[in-house]
Motif scaffolding. Structure first.
Motif: not given
Length: 221
Positions: A94, A97, A110, A128-129, A136
């Motif tokens: 991931s 953020d 993301r 991306y989420y 992106p």
């Protein structure tokens, strides 16, 4: 009876003469040797092709098209993937953020990625989420300029930035869709102390490999 025998003999002589005329062979006894012009010569059979050899003249025309090496769909830029480190107990990668690339076991950050080819085996790693939503951001190799190792963080996508051009290659002896990821000779790997880092091979421990899981078509961005 004499007349019948004479007629049969005459017929045999006539047939023999016809055969000699057709085949070009004169009558001869067993002890006679035929002249060269009188010997029938059999035409040579067509040469059989030899395995591994090309026939004369081959290759002078249009070259035979060669098959194009297939590229895994997950590296085509048209599919979105999740990425899991091989050997990880749980969770996946991931891009957090405001932070760095990490392994998580929840839905933070993301976790959907689109490896977008740039040529020469290099890729932009768009993040991306969930479900591939939102604009992106891209992976970028970052040097903290201290004693800490390099790591991956998020940044605005720039295809001409060397820090964002990641090389993805199949893991030697790995399973399906198992890859190693690097940026300018620094390989992405797991560190017990620092989590996911980028490190040159040298005397470092073996780098990690990652499995790409296809989750559907890439977002249209």
């Amino acid at each position: 009876m004499v007349v019948g025998r004479w007629l049969a003999g005459a017929s045999l002589v006539a047939l023999t003469s016809v055969a000699a005329t057709v085949y070009g062979v004169a009558s001869a006894s067993e002890n006679d040797t035929p002249t060269p012009s009188a010997v029938a010569v059999e035409a040579p059979a067509a040469a059989a092709p030899v395995a591994g050899l090309r026939p004369p003249g081959a290759g002078k025309g249009r070259p035979t098209p060669q098959p194009t090496p297939s590229i895994d769909a997950v590296l085509s830029g048209k599919r979105r993937v999740t990425i899991v480190r091989v050997g990880a107990f749980e969770g996946g990668l991931s891009l957090l953020d405001g932070g760095r690339l990490a392994e998580v076991d929840d839905d933070r950050g993301r976790q959907v990625f689109v490896p977008t080819p740039l040529g020469s085996g290099e890729f932009l790693m768009k993040a991306y989420y969930g479900g591939g939503t939102g604009k992106p951001i891209c992976w970028q190799a970052h040097n903290p300029q201290n004693t800490q190792p390099l790591y991956v963080r998020g940044a605005t996508c720039r295809a001409n930035d060397p820090a964002q051009r990641f090389v993805i290659t199949a893991a030697e002896g790995g399973g399906p869709r198992e890859y190693v990821i690097s940026n300018r000779w620094a390989y992405l790997r797991d560190s017990v102390r620092s989590g996911l880092i980028l490190e040159e091979l040298g005397d470092a421990a073996p780098f990690s490999s990652f499995r790409f899981n296809d989750t559907g078509p890439a977002p249209r961005t």
